[in-house]
Motif scaffolding. Structure first.
Motif, mmCIF file in Angstrom:
data_model
loop_
_atom_site.group_PDB
_atom_site.id
_atom_site.type_symbol
_atom_site.label_atom_id
_atom_site.label_comp_id
_atom_site.label_asym_id
_atom_site.label_seq_id
_atom_site.Cartn_x
_atom_site.Cartn_y
_atom_site.Cartn_z
ATOM 1 N N GLU A 179 -2.332 9.647 2.796
ATOM 2 C CA GLU A 179 -3.053 8.495 3.328
ATOM 3 C C GLU A 179 -4.572 8.649 3.233
ATOM 4 O O GLU A 179 -5.276 7.739 2.792
ATOM 5 C CB GLU A 179 -2.646 8.262 4.788
ATOM 6 N N PHE B 215 -5.716 8.372 -0.314
ATOM 7 C CA PHE B 215 -5.635 6.997 -0.808
ATOM 8 C C PHE B 215 -6.797 6.162 -0.276
ATOM 9 O O PHE B 215 -7.396 5.375 -1.004
ATOM 10 C CB PHE B 215 -4.304 6.381 -0.379
ATOM 11 N N ARG C 132 1.036 4.205 -2.843
ATOM 12 C CA ARG C 132 0.725 5.563 -2.390
ATOM 13 C C ARG C 132 1.866 6.525 -2.717
ATOM 14 O O ARG C 132 1.641 7.649 -3.170
ATOM 15 C CB ARG C 132 0.458 5.543 -0.886
ATOM 16 N N ARG C 133 3.091 6.073 -2.487
ATOM 17 C CA ARG C 133 4.248 6.918 -2.769
ATOM 18 C C ARG C 133 4.522 7.038 -4.257
ATOM 19 O O ARG C 133 4.996 8.078 -4.729
ATOM 20 C CB ARG C 133 5.468 6.362 -2.032
ATOM 21 N N LYS D 161 0.837 -1.209 0.000
ATOM 22 C CA LYS D 161 0.000 0.000 0.000
ATOM 23 C C LYS D 161 0.867 1.251 0.000
ATOM 24 O O LYS D 161 0.616 2.204 -0.757
ATOM 25 C CB LYS D 161 -0.930 -0.015 1.213
ATOM 26 N N GLN D 162 1.902 1.267 0.827
ATOM 27 C CA GLN D 162 2.799 2.421 0.903
ATOM 28 C C GLN D 162 3.524 2.637 -0.420
ATOM 29 O O GLN D 162 3.732 3.774 -0.853
ATOM 30 C CB GLN D 162 3.807 2.222 2.033
ATOM 31 N N ILE E 12 0.278 10.181 -3.254
ATOM 32 C CA ILE E 12 -1.025 10.362 -2.611
ATOM 33 C C ILE E 12 -0.880 10.321 -1.100
ATOM 34 O O ILE E 12 -0.156 9.484 -0.554
ATOM 35 C CB ILE E 12 -2.006 9.245 -3.044
#
Length: 208
Positions: free
Chosen positions: A71, A74, A64-65, A60-61, A69
């Protein structure tokens, strides 16, 4: 809005994978990930078997990175993807891919997503003939994106032809770099996202 302002290379090292956050620099020998391909910090080289939760969190990280985006943003994208028909993971990636800043990057008008976000915020683009400055704006099939006439002398756009020739343009997009124009031919499909992402891990993480 809050943004990560520390070294971008630390993010790649933390995720154990090149996220190409610095554009062309990531393809050179100057890339920090090439020299130190292990997590940052004094315990970065320690080997530790990750739990299932840790694997899901890291995926997920990473995504997102990759798209830049926050947290809460996202999480909202995931809720929208979950509410739509179809496969939640594929819907999530489609929402992220059709952000205006990502489309600008994918068309080759920016060297990185971060640069694309900045160029959009500064009002250098028109969407269907209207000036826009919202990076998170969702584009749709048939939309036309164009660099404003007065912005075409900006160095980032002068390099657009070289960037497109080197990186290529996805099939769901159409670009005319000489005219500083692009168009969305179709909605992106799962196979159009070539970066290694296991979206099912993200779905499992948020479904707990």
């Amino acid at each position: 809005m809050a943004r990560y302002t520390e070294s971008k290379c630390r993010l790649c090292r933390r995720e154990g994978e090149k996220l190409f956050l610095k554009g062309d620099r990531c393809y050179t020998d100057k890339c920090a990930f090439e020299r130190r391909a292990y997590p940052p910090g004094q315990h970065g080289r320690m080997r530790k078997k990750p739990s299932d939760y840790a694997i899901q969190l890291r995926e997920k990280q990473k995504v997102r990175r990759l798209y830049g985006i926050l947290e809460n943003q996202f999480r909202n994208y995931f809720k929208k993807a979950e509410a739509q028909k179809g496969v939640t993971g594929t819907n999530l990636l489609r929402l992220l891919e059709t952000r205006l800043d990502n489309v600008v990057y994918r068309l080759g008008f920016a060297n990185s997503r971060e640069q694309a976000r900045q160029l959009v915020r500064h009002g250098h683009f028109e969407l269907n003939g209207r000036r826009v400055n919202i990076p998170s704006l969702q584009v749709r099939e048939g939309d036309a994106i164009e660099v404003r006439e007065r912005s075409r002398k900006v160095p980032a756009f002068q390099e657009a032809q070289e960037v497109i020739a080197r990186r290529g343009c996805p099939e769901w997009l159409e670009v005319d770099s000489a005219a500083f124009k692009g168009a969305i031919k179709a909605q992106p499909q799962r196979e159009d996202v070539t970066f290694p992402i296991n979206e099912q891990l993200i779905v499992e993480l948020y479904s707990k």
